[in-house]
Scaffold this motif. Structure first.
Motif, PDB file in Angstrom:
ATOM      1  N   ASP A  10      26.434 -22.339  -8.737  1.00  0.00           N
ATOM      2  CA  ASP A  10      26.075 -22.848 -10.062  1.00  0.00           C
ATOM      3  C   ASP A  10      24.886 -23.723  -9.754  1.00  0.00           C
ATOM      4  O   ASP A  10      24.058 -23.366 -11.022  1.00  0.00           O
ATOM      5  CB  ASP A  10      27.381 -24.164 -10.325  1.00  0.00           C
ATOM      6  CG  ASP A  10      28.582 -23.572 -10.565  1.00  0.00           C
ATOM      7  OD1 ASP A  10      28.732 -22.335 -11.010  1.00  0.00           O
ATOM      8  OD2 ASP A  10      29.669 -24.257 -10.317  1.00  0.00           O
ATOM      9  N   GLY A  14      21.826 -21.824 -12.370  1.00  0.00           N
ATOM     10  CA  GLY A  14      21.174 -22.795 -13.559  1.00  0.00           C
ATOM     11  C   GLY A  14      19.821 -22.895 -13.057  1.00  0.00           C
ATOM     12  O   GLY A  14      19.113 -23.076 -14.050  1.00  0.00           O
ATOM     13  N   GLU A  60      21.513 -13.937 -13.085  1.00  0.00           N
ATOM     14  CA  GLU A  60      20.757 -14.660 -13.950  1.00  0.00           C
ATOM     15  C   GLU A  60      19.466 -13.953 -14.225  1.00  0.00           C
ATOM     16  O   GLU A  60      18.952 -13.689 -15.244  1.00  0.00           O
ATOM     17  CB  GLU A  60      20.417 -16.084 -13.514  1.00  0.00           C
ATOM     18  CG  GLU A  60      21.586 -16.881 -13.487  1.00  0.00           C
ATOM     19  CD  GLU A  60      22.217 -17.022 -14.896  1.00  0.00           C
ATOM     20  OE1 GLU A  60      21.206 -17.067 -15.924  1.00  0.00           O
ATOM     21  OE2 GLU A  60      23.378 -17.157 -15.151  1.00  0.00           O
TER      22      GLU A  60
END
Length: 319
Positions: A10, A14, A60
């Motif tokens: 996580d 992020g 990502e």
């Protein structure tokens, strides 16, 4: 199989999402923020995380359609740590892998000969040949590179002529190829998910015949099918990545994940363009970056048919 993301996953995803929005060169930012080294083994100076964390980063980067050689670096460095003797790595590491079963690079009498195409840029390469992998540097005698233009960037053609490798990594080829394939699928998850998000948003805004096109049944059905496809790619990716991270046999799962990346990715990419209409092929619109990225990832390390055949061969040899 545990679907719960770790805190590190996580945090890394992020952070990468934030960095990808910067105007500075992304590769430099990933290095400065420690993202590149975080998911590498501690034996090469990394943070001790592994493939699952790397996949979260790759997703990502795909979401941002970033043109950085993260997958190649993130496989090459751990391969040296796992199979070789070097304990320090540099950011110039890359992977030279082919999906062709008749590998164009051969190793005999202590020398490498042959050519690898679609090689991510680098100053040093982990080259697969047969069952083994080898470390060579761009500056080594007999090594030459040429730029190869792609639909969404460029790569290298790596030519080896009587090259003495810096290191031999015994029985590492499958390890390298499986992980590079999984990270390719992870990047595709990000690319396809963002393409679908952009398309759904456009369908809610584009008005035709007095109503948003997203209210038309045919458009709604295509978007629903695309959603199912993206989730199938995501599910098969995490299944393959988890099994590899646990040291379990994963040949079927890796082939299945890449099949879905290629087969479903093709459908999602074309749905995105079709729903956008003329905007979908406008070079000034960001969607074209996701279409070309999806097409590149569709065929990287083999297309749908290639991996369907691999899956069939694996199943045929299973007792």
């Amino acid at each position: 199989m545990d679907f719960t993301f770790s805190e590190a996953q996580d945090d890394l995803s992020g952070l990468v999402r934030t960095l990808a929005d910067s105007d500075r060169p992304l590769w430099t930012l990933l290095d400065e923020a420690g993202v590149l080294m975080a998911a590498l083994p501690e034996s090469v100076g990394g943070g001790g995380f592994g493939l699952l964390e790397q996949c979260s980063v790759a997703i990502e980067l795909g979401r941002a359609a970033a043109q950085v050689p993260y997958a190649a670096f993130s496989v090459a460095a751990p391969a040296i740590a796992e199979f070789g003797s070097r304990r320090q790595v540099d950011l110039g590491l890359s992977c030279a892998v082919t999906d062709d079963p008749l590998d164009p690079v051969g190793f005999s009498d202590g020398r490498l000969n042959g050519t690898k195409t679609l090689v991510p840029a680098g100053e040093a390469f982990v080259v697969t040949a047969g069952a083994d992998a080898f470390v060579v540097r761009a500056a080594d005698a007999g090594v030459s590179t040429a730029v190869q233009e792609l639909v969404d960037g460029s790569a290298l053609v790596l030519t080896l002529g009587e090259v003495t490798p810096q290191q031999v990594l015994p029985d590492a080829a499958a390890w390298v190829t499986d992980r590079l394939t999984v990270l390719t699928c992870a990047e595709a998850v990000g690319v396809l998910a963002e393409a679908l998000r952009l398309t759904a948003a456009y369908a809610g805004e584009r008005v035709q015949f007095g109503r948003p096109i997203g209210t038309f049944q045919a458009v709604t059905q295509r978007l629903a099918d695309a959603y199912i496809d993206v989730e199938a790619v995501r599910l098969t990716l995490w299944q393959a990545a988890w099994r590899l991270s646990e040291g379990l046999p994963a040949s079927e799962e890796v082939a299945t994940a890449k099949f879905w990346t290629a087969d479903a990715g093709h459908r999602v990419a074309h749905t995105a363009v079709h729903v956008h209409g003329g905007v979908g092929i406008d070079m000034d619109h960001r969607l074209h970056r996701y279409f070309t990225a999806a097409k590149r990832l569709e065929f990287t390390l083999g297309g749908a048919t290639d991996h369907l055949r691999k899956l069939g061969a694996t199943l045929a040899n299973t007792p």
